[in-house]
Motif scaffolding. Structure first.
Motif, PDB file in Angstrom:
ATOM      1  N   THR A  46      -0.562  -6.928  -2.232  1.00  0.00           N
ATOM      2  CA  THR A  46      -2.001  -7.010  -2.477  1.00  0.00           C
ATOM      3  C   THR A  46      -2.712  -5.797  -1.897  1.00  0.00           C
ATOM      4  OG1 THR A  46      -1.881  -9.412  -2.408  1.00  0.00           O
ATOM      5  CG2 THR A  46      -4.061  -8.434  -2.126  1.00  0.00           C
TER       6      THR A  46
ATOM      7  N   GLN B 129      -2.706  -2.560  -3.910  1.00  0.00           N
ATOM      8  CA  GLN B 129      -3.564  -2.510  -5.096  1.00  0.00           C
ATOM      9  C   GLN B 129      -4.943  -1.945  -4.784  1.00  0.00           C
ATOM     10  OE1 GLN B 129      -3.587  -6.529  -6.523  1.00  0.00           O
ATOM     11  NE2 GLN B 129      -1.441  -6.467  -7.120  1.00  0.00           N
TER      12      GLN B 129
ATOM     13  N   CYS C 138      -9.275  -9.928   0.175  1.00  0.00           N
ATOM     14  CA  CYS C 138      -7.814 -10.057   0.155  1.00  0.00           C
ATOM     15  C   CYS C 138      -7.211 -10.255   1.543  1.00  0.00           C
ATOM     16  CB  CYS C 138      -7.192  -8.823  -0.495  1.00  0.00           C
ATOM     17  SG  CYS C 138      -7.692  -8.608  -2.198  1.00  0.00           S
TER      18      CYS C 138
END
Length: 139
Positions: free
Chosen positions: A103, A106, A118
């Motif tokens: 994550t 990204q 996140c």
């Protein structure tokens, strides 16, 4: 290296049987191909180990690196990781900011990933998951 050499001498069905006898996912291993990237992952899985990562230290200017830590799967808590890093960090543990590595990759930066929601905050008892990136907050 020896495992790769042994497997190279076998046919595809024999390779699959050999890998399964070692407790590995033969289909996944053979699809990925055996290489310097795949074998360490296979060995980690076989031994029940996971990688977790810790972010830059304090002060940030002195340590811009991310460090990887091998841990037994499901055995290390956020507090335990703090103790592994340093006794002072364990004593001053406040919380851990945690996000999966995939994550974070990204996003352009940790702060952007945090702004996107996140990164989550976990307490002392949080059991680290595979590929977690952990930033331990302490005073």
């Amino acid at each position: 290296a020896q495992l790769e050499a042994d497997l190279a001498e076998l046919g595809s069905e024999e390779q699959a049987a050999y890998l399964e006898a070692l407790g590995m996912d033969a289909k996944e291993c053979l699809e990925l191909g055996l290489s310097h990237r795949v074998l360490p992952t296979m060995v980690r899985q076989l031994l029940g180990l996971d990688l977790v990562y810790t972010g830059p230290g304090v002060p940030r200017e002195n340590t811009e690196t991310v460090k990887a830590h091998l841990v037994r799967r499901g055995s290390l808590t956020a507090e335990g990781l703090a103790g592994r890093l340093h006794g002072d960090i364990l004593r001053g543990f406040v919380c851990a900011e945690v996000a999966p590595a995939a994550t974070l990759l990204q996003h352009a930066s940790y702060s952007r990933a945090k702004d996107a929601g996140c990164v989550r905050t976990e307490g002392r008892g949080y059991v680290l998951a595979p590929s977690d990136v952990v930033l331990v907050k302490w005073r």
